[in-house]
Design an enzyme around this catalytic site. Structure first.
Site, mmCIF file in Angstrom:
data_model
loop_
_atom_site.group_PDB
_atom_site.id
_atom_site.type_symbol
_atom_site.label_atom_id
_atom_site.label_comp_id
_atom_site.label_asym_id
_atom_site.label_seq_id
_atom_site.Cartn_x
_atom_site.Cartn_y
_atom_site.Cartn_z
ATOM 1 N N HIS A 17 79.411 22.774 46.259
ATOM 2 C CA HIS A 17 79.512 23.890 47.192
ATOM 3 C C HIS A 17 80.747 23.724 48.064
ATOM 4 O O HIS A 17 81.376 22.674 48.098
ATOM 5 C CB HIS A 17 78.244 24.054 48.042
ATOM 6 C CG HIS A 17 78.063 23.069 49.143
ATOM 7 N ND1 HIS A 17 77.156 23.226 50.155
ATOM 8 C CD2 HIS A 17 78.689 21.884 49.417
ATOM 9 C CE1 HIS A 17 77.214 22.214 50.991
ATOM 10 N NE2 HIS A 17 78.122 21.388 50.569
ATOM 11 N N CYS A 36 84.093 19.621 54.648
ATOM 12 C CA CYS A 36 83.082 20.416 53.922
ATOM 13 C C CYS A 36 83.655 21.730 53.432
ATOM 14 O O CYS A 36 83.039 22.410 52.607
ATOM 15 C CB CYS A 36 81.881 20.701 54.823
ATOM 16 S SG CYS A 36 80.978 19.212 55.268
ATOM 17 N N HIS A 42 83.071 20.446 46.855
ATOM 18 C CA HIS A 42 82.631 19.056 46.673
ATOM 19 C C HIS A 42 81.188 19.091 46.210
ATOM 20 O O HIS A 42 80.537 20.133 46.250
ATOM 21 C CB HIS A 42 82.776 18.268 47.983
ATOM 22 C CG HIS A 42 81.950 18.825 49.091
ATOM 23 N ND1 HIS A 42 82.363 19.875 49.875
ATOM 24 C CD2 HIS A 42 80.700 18.523 49.509
ATOM 25 C CE1 HIS A 42 81.418 20.178 50.739
ATOM 26 N NE2 HIS A 42 80.390 19.377 50.540
ATOM 27 N N HIS A 44 77.068 17.396 45.776
ATOM 28 C CA HIS A 44 75.984 16.603 46.350
ATOM 29 C C HIS A 44 74.939 16.334 45.281
ATOM 30 O O HIS A 44 74.729 17.170 44.391
ATOM 31 C CB HIS A 44 75.294 17.340 47.499
ATOM 32 C CG HIS A 44 76.150 17.531 48.702
ATOM 33 N ND1 HIS A 44 76.474 16.497 49.547
ATOM 34 C CD2 HIS A 44 76.763 18.624 49.202
ATOM 35 C CE1 HIS A 44 77.232 16.956 50.525
ATOM 36 N NE2 HIS A 44 77.433 18.250 50.341
ATOM 37 N N ASP A 82 71.103 23.263 39.131
ATOM 38 C CA ASP A 82 71.612 21.981 38.639
ATOM 39 C C ASP A 82 72.938 22.157 37.890
ATOM 40 O O ASP A 82 73.041 22.975 36.978
ATOM 41 C CB ASP A 82 70.572 21.337 37.715
ATOM 42 C CG ASP A 82 70.886 19.877 37.432
ATOM 43 O OD1 ASP A 82 71.459 19.204 38.318
ATOM 44 O OD2 ASP A 82 70.571 19.414 36.320
ATOM 45 N N HIS A 83 73.939 21.386 38.328
ATOM 46 C CA HIS A 83 75.282 21.441 37.756
ATOM 47 C C HIS A 83 75.922 22.818 37.913
ATOM 48 O O HIS A 83 76.657 23.285 37.043
ATOM 49 C CB HIS A 83 75.294 20.960 36.302
ATOM 50 C CG HIS A 83 75.069 19.477 36.197
ATOM 51 N ND1 HIS A 83 73.854 18.892 36.437
ATOM 52 C CD2 HIS A 83 75.917 18.459 35.919
ATOM 53 C CE1 HIS A 83 73.944 17.589 36.296
ATOM 54 N NE2 HIS A 83 75.197 17.294 35.995
ATOM 55 N N GLU A 128 70.479 16.354 51.434
ATOM 56 C CA GLU A 128 71.825 16.657 50.946
ATOM 57 C C GLU A 128 72.556 15.353 50.629
ATOM 58 O O GLU A 128 73.371 15.286 49.714
ATOM 59 C CB GLU A 128 72.572 17.444 52.026
ATOM 60 C CG GLU A 128 73.911 17.986 51.609
ATOM 61 C CD GLU A 128 74.566 18.703 52.768
ATOM 62 O OE1 GLU A 128 74.736 19.918 52.690
ATOM 63 O OE2 GLU A 128 74.899 18.034 53.770
HETATM 64 NI NI NI Z 1 78.543 19.553 51.397
#
Ligand code: NI
Length: 141
Positions: A17, A36, A42, A44, A82-83, A128
């Site tokens: 995200h 961020c 990036h 998580h 997911d992914h 997260e």
């Molecule tokens: Ni983040």
């Protein structure tokens, strides 16, 4: 009186995200969100804990068949995340900044809709990172 029992199941998904407000300039996004908001985004490794409650069915002893719960949430919700890129790929996140706060509220609606009658969603917990955890109880203020 029937006993009320809480049942929890933990899920995992990895997603990308970028925390970014499209109404703001790049400079303001960088100032408010820092790393961020890096333009390339990036990732998580999220952990999601789902807690439901209800009374054990006298025929099965179960509040809910946890395998059916797992399969429904994996097929209907986790597979969408997911992914994926949370900014662009997830229909139920369209139009919201994909912070963990907004994600957990959106997840509540998706997961609550999958539960059978007599089973209530009572809490979501979303990690997260191993140190940052968000909780939602379906409340509005
Ligand atoms: Ni983040």
């Amino acid at each position: 009186m029937a006993p009320r029992v809480y049942v929890a199941r933990r899920f995992h998904f990895s997603a990308a995200h970028r925390v970014y407000n499209p109404a703001w300039s790049d400079e303001k996004n960088a100032e408010v969100f820092g790393p961020c908001s890096h333009p390339s985004g990036h990732g998580h490794n999220y952990e999601l804990e789902v807690v439901v409650a209800g009374s054990p069915n006298p025929d099965t002893g179960y509040v809910i068949d946890i395998t059916l719960l797992r399969k429904a949430i994996e097929a209907q919700v986790i597979s969408q995340l997911d992914h994926r890129n949370l900014n662009t790929d997830v229909p139920f996140l369209k139009g919201c900044i994909p912070s963990s706060e907004n994600l957990i509220v959106a997840l509540w609606k998706e997961i609550a809709a999958l539960l059978p009658p007599g089973v209530e969603l009572v809490r979501l917990r979303l990690w997260e990172t191993p140190r940052n955890c968000f909780e939602y109880y379906g409340e509005y203020i």
